[in-house]
Design a protein around this motif. Structure first.
Motif, mmCIF file in Angstrom:
data_model
loop_
_atom_site.group_PDB
_atom_site.id
_atom_site.type_symbol
_atom_site.label_atom_id
_atom_site.label_comp_id
_atom_site.label_asym_id
_atom_site.label_seq_id
_atom_site.Cartn_x
_atom_site.Cartn_y
_atom_site.Cartn_z
ATOM 1 N N UNK A 121 3.984 64.805 26.756
ATOM 2 C CA UNK A 121 4.318 63.220 25.709
ATOM 3 C C UNK A 121 2.961 62.361 25.654
ATOM 4 N N UNK A 122 2.605 62.392 26.964
ATOM 5 C CA UNK A 122 1.471 61.111 27.112
ATOM 6 C C UNK A 122 0.028 61.864 26.232
ATOM 7 N N UNK A 123 -0.041 63.128 26.487
ATOM 8 C CA UNK A 123 -1.265 63.839 25.969
ATOM 9 C C UNK A 123 -1.056 63.664 24.561
ATOM 10 N N UNK A 124 -0.084 63.935 23.993
ATOM 11 C CA UNK A 124 0.077 63.800 22.356
ATOM 12 C C UNK A 124 -0.236 62.422 21.955
ATOM 13 N N UNK A 125 0.382 61.267 22.640
ATOM 14 C CA UNK A 125 0.294 59.976 22.281
ATOM 15 C C UNK A 125 -1.215 59.594 22.101
ATOM 16 N N UNK A 126 -1.878 59.982 23.455
ATOM 17 C CA UNK A 126 -3.405 59.377 23.492
ATOM 18 C C UNK A 126 -4.283 60.236 22.635
ATOM 19 N N UNK A 127 -3.933 61.821 22.298
ATOM 20 C CA UNK A 127 -4.680 62.392 21.494
ATOM 21 C C UNK A 127 -4.536 61.808 20.103
ATOM 22 N N UNK A 128 -3.474 61.533 19.684
ATOM 23 C CA UNK A 128 -3.409 60.656 18.309
ATOM 24 C C UNK A 128 -3.892 59.537 18.054
ATOM 25 N N UNK A 129 -3.787 58.786 19.209
ATOM 26 C CA UNK A 129 -4.426 57.357 19.232
ATOM 27 C C UNK A 129 -5.905 57.589 18.827
ATOM 28 N N UNK A 130 -6.504 58.454 19.611
ATOM 29 C CA UNK A 130 -7.873 58.584 19.635
ATOM 30 C C UNK A 130 -8.410 58.905 18.361
ATOM 31 N N UNK A 131 -7.414 59.852 17.392
ATOM 32 C CA UNK A 131 -7.683 60.217 16.289
ATOM 33 C C UNK A 131 -7.681 59.137 15.301
ATOM 34 N N UNK A 132 -6.570 58.335 15.336
ATOM 35 C CA UNK A 132 -6.456 56.980 14.499
ATOM 36 C C UNK A 132 -7.611 56.043 14.788
ATOM 37 N N UNK A 133 -7.723 56.019 15.829
ATOM 38 C CA UNK A 133 -9.075 54.966 16.312
ATOM 39 C C UNK A 133 -10.543 55.428 15.459
ATOM 40 N N UNK A 134 -10.731 56.713 15.218
ATOM 41 C CA UNK A 134 -11.984 56.942 14.396
ATOM 42 C C UNK A 134 -11.639 56.594 13.164
ATOM 43 N N UNK A 135 -10.631 56.233 12.501
ATOM 44 C CA UNK A 135 -10.548 55.603 11.411
ATOM 45 C C UNK A 135 -10.458 54.085 11.389
ATOM 46 N N UNK A 136 -10.122 53.649 12.480
ATOM 47 C CA UNK A 136 -10.043 52.292 12.707
ATOM 48 C C UNK A 136 -11.355 51.647 12.866
ATOM 49 N N UNK A 137 -12.201 52.035 13.990
ATOM 50 C CA UNK A 137 -13.604 51.497 14.217
ATOM 51 C C UNK A 137 -14.310 51.617 13.170
ATOM 52 N N UNK A 138 -14.090 52.544 12.104
ATOM 53 C CA UNK A 138 -14.951 52.557 10.886
ATOM 54 C C UNK A 138 -14.915 51.099 9.923
ATOM 55 N N UNK A 139 -13.749 50.480 10.164
ATOM 56 C CA UNK A 139 -13.200 49.440 9.338
ATOM 57 C C UNK A 139 -13.691 48.073 10.083
ATOM 58 N N UNK A 140 -14.415 48.446 11.311
ATOM 59 C CA UNK A 140 -14.908 47.195 12.049
ATOM 60 C C UNK A 140 -16.210 46.962 11.513
ATOM 61 N N UNK A 141 -16.713 45.627 11.661
ATOM 62 C CA UNK A 141 -18.090 45.208 11.070
ATOM 63 C C UNK A 141 -19.081 45.650 12.740
ATOM 64 N N UNK A 142 -18.403 45.262 13.914
ATOM 65 C CA UNK A 142 -19.117 45.744 15.096
ATOM 66 C C UNK A 142 -18.013 46.655 15.918
ATOM 67 N N UNK A 143 -18.654 47.341 16.711
ATOM 68 C CA UNK A 143 -17.980 48.219 17.835
ATOM 69 C C UNK A 143 -18.727 47.992 19.116
ATOM 70 N N UNK A 144 -18.338 47.017 19.899
ATOM 71 C CA UNK A 144 -18.835 46.565 21.006
ATOM 72 C C UNK A 144 -18.120 47.155 22.284
ATOM 73 N N UNK A 145 -18.926 47.327 23.443
ATOM 74 C CA UNK A 145 -18.603 48.203 24.190
ATOM 75 C C UNK A 145 -19.001 47.493 25.670
ATOM 76 N N UNK A 146 -17.971 47.766 27.000
ATOM 77 C CA UNK A 146 -18.187 47.150 28.048
ATOM 78 C C UNK A 146 -18.868 48.034 29.014
ATOM 79 N N UNK A 147 -20.222 48.283 28.493
ATOM 80 C CA UNK A 147 -21.069 49.022 29.335
ATOM 81 C C UNK A 147 -22.481 48.571 29.077
ATOM 82 N N UNK A 148 -23.664 49.200 29.516
ATOM 83 C CA UNK A 148 -24.966 48.912 29.519
ATOM 84 C C UNK A 148 -25.952 50.240 29.033
#
Length: 454
Positions: A192-219
């Motif tokens: 169940x969690x596998x399905x939820x996280x996989x689908x969330x990552x797929x949707x996020x691919x479209x969501x981040x394309x609508x962002x002006x910036x994609x910022x990350x807590x890394x260096x």
């Protein structure tokens, strides 16, 4: 000119809230007004855990909205929270922004949302405000999301994310190889969690394309190949209160600062610090093996044992354990982790390898003993052990248990070789330079601020 008003929307788990709260405090220091939106359930816990009620200052206003679930419902039940949030929270956020925007001088000018909340970017575009997606994990994990369709085309996974081929792969020619069994959605403990996280990552691919910036807590210095491969991901981290010389907020549990006095009494570079984040749960057998392993090391240890870390915690310790370790062992419900890791008595960090903990350990020059539990933590372990070479992992026995002897041996191995500490101190300098004036994260953050103010 009126200072910009930024709405910040984290995913409502502690590991996502803390770095976004740190981002909020960093922006507030530059004069931004912040409306920080938590769910009702997480808001209450965060406020209760705040040791200093005025720590957030005058520029950060914390508000809460419904996550779509009743107070009595189980938010840890796989899928329930994500489904409820997606159906209820977009409307609640819209109502909140409409209410705030009734003031002509105080309108929301930008939304910064967790990259997993793809609906937030869609809504931001609809109402015409600036949008930034925030990635609280390694940049490579977002690239994995970008490559999902390619993985399907190559026959490595099917359209539902199920693994078809066990192998090592490279997401791009310059990114270190990763195990297909360590794909984030495959390390979640249930279908169940596998399905939820996989689908969330797929949707996020479209969501981040609508962002002006994609910022990350890394260096950049920690993941150079990832940022070179996907230059649209902008590193602004590590986002740590210690870099601001400020107060960390966003915890779901009150911190027990008495452990700092205990640390003051321990020899330099002697203490094993053990913390498994906010979600890890142990069974009784594994809990007792860890306790007995710590006892066998004959070293002082500081162990964070949440109230929900194991069922029936009051009688979970091995018989006589508390008496035998005496003052050599200190158990607390929650610790001020950044202060602990910066303490000179701490020798190593036995960690679940959550990304925040990983950044905090690296930023303090602490070597790791890796015990991942969930999702991206297994990939983070490969960074720690195989790429950065600042830690060691454990081997499980035929029962799937990490034994007391394995714990004792790995502690001796890690602390018996200076190379791990030396390498960790090198990376400490690398991360510090990135957030200092002239560093890549410093420059990126200031460019982000310039864009927000434009």
């Amino acid at each position: 000119m009126v200072n910009p008003h930024v709405l910040i929307l984290p995913y409502p788990v502690q590991g996502h809230v803390i770095p976004m709260m740190e981002l909020a405090q960093s922006l507030a220091e530059h004069g931004f007004k912040i409306t920080f939106v938590n769910t009702d359930a997480s808001h209450e816990r965060i406020v209760n855990a705040l040791a200093e009620r005025d720590a957030l200052g005058e520029y950060i206003h914390m508000v809460s909205i419904s996550d779509g679930m009743e107070t009595w419902e189980d938010r840890n039940a796989p899928g329930k929270l994500s489904k409820a949030m997606a159906s209820v929270m977009p409307g609640k956020v819209e109502e909140l922004i409409q209410e705030i925007n009734k003031s002509e001088s105080d309108k929301i000018t930008c939304m910064i949302a967790d990259q997993s909340l793809s609906w937030a970017m869609e809504f931001g575009k609809k109402v015409g405000i600036k949008r930034a997606a925030f990635l609280p994990a390694a940049a490579t994990l977002r690239i994995l999301g970008f490559r999902i369709q390619q993985l399907i085309d190559d026959g490595i996974i099917d359209k539902d994310g199920n693994l078809l081929k066990k192998q090592m792969i490279q997401l791009s020619p310059s990114i270190p190889a990763m195990k297909t069994t360590d794909f984030v959605w495959l390390r979640t403990g249930s279908s169940t969690m596998q399905k939820i996280i996989f689908e969330s990552m797929v949707r996020s691919n479209d969501g981040v394309k609508l962002a002006d910036w994609l910022i990350c807590n890394s260096t950049y210095n920690l993941e150079p190949d990832a940022f070179t491969s996907s230059p649209e991901i902008i590193p602004i981290g590590p986002l740590l209160a210690s870099h601001r010389l400020g107060y960390q907020a966003g915890h779901f549990w009150p911190e027990d600062s008495t452990c700092l006095k205990w640390l003051d009494q321990q020899p330099p570079n002697s203490v094993i610090y053990i913390a498994f984040g906010s979600l890890t749960i142990f069974n009784r057998t594994q809990f007792q093996e860890l306790a007995l392993g710590l006892e066998l090391t004959n070293r002082p240890f500081l162990w964070v044992v949440r109230a929900d870390f194991i069922d029936a915690i009051e009688d979970a310790y091995p018989d006589g354990f508390i008496d035998r370790v005496g003052t050599r062992g200190q158990m607390v419900g929650w610790a001020p982790q950044q202060k602990v890791l910066s303490h000179p008595s701490v020798a190593c960090f036995l960690s679940h390898c959550g990304w925040n903990s990983t950044m905090e350990g690296l930023s303090n020059g602490i070597p790791f003993l890796c015990w991942p539990y969930f999702a991206d933590q297994f990939f983070n372990q490969s960074y720690i052990c195989d790429v950065w070479k600042v830690g060691l992992g454990f081997q499980k026995d035929e029962r799937g248990i990490i034994t007391r002897g394995e714990i004792q041996n790995k502690v001796q191995q890690l602390l018996g070789h200076d190379m791990y500490r030396a390498r960790a101190l090198e990376l400490k300098e690398v991360t510090l330079r990135s957030v200092s004036e002239g560093g890549t994260s410093y420059k990126n953050f200031n460019n982000f601020i310039t864009w927000l103010k434009a």
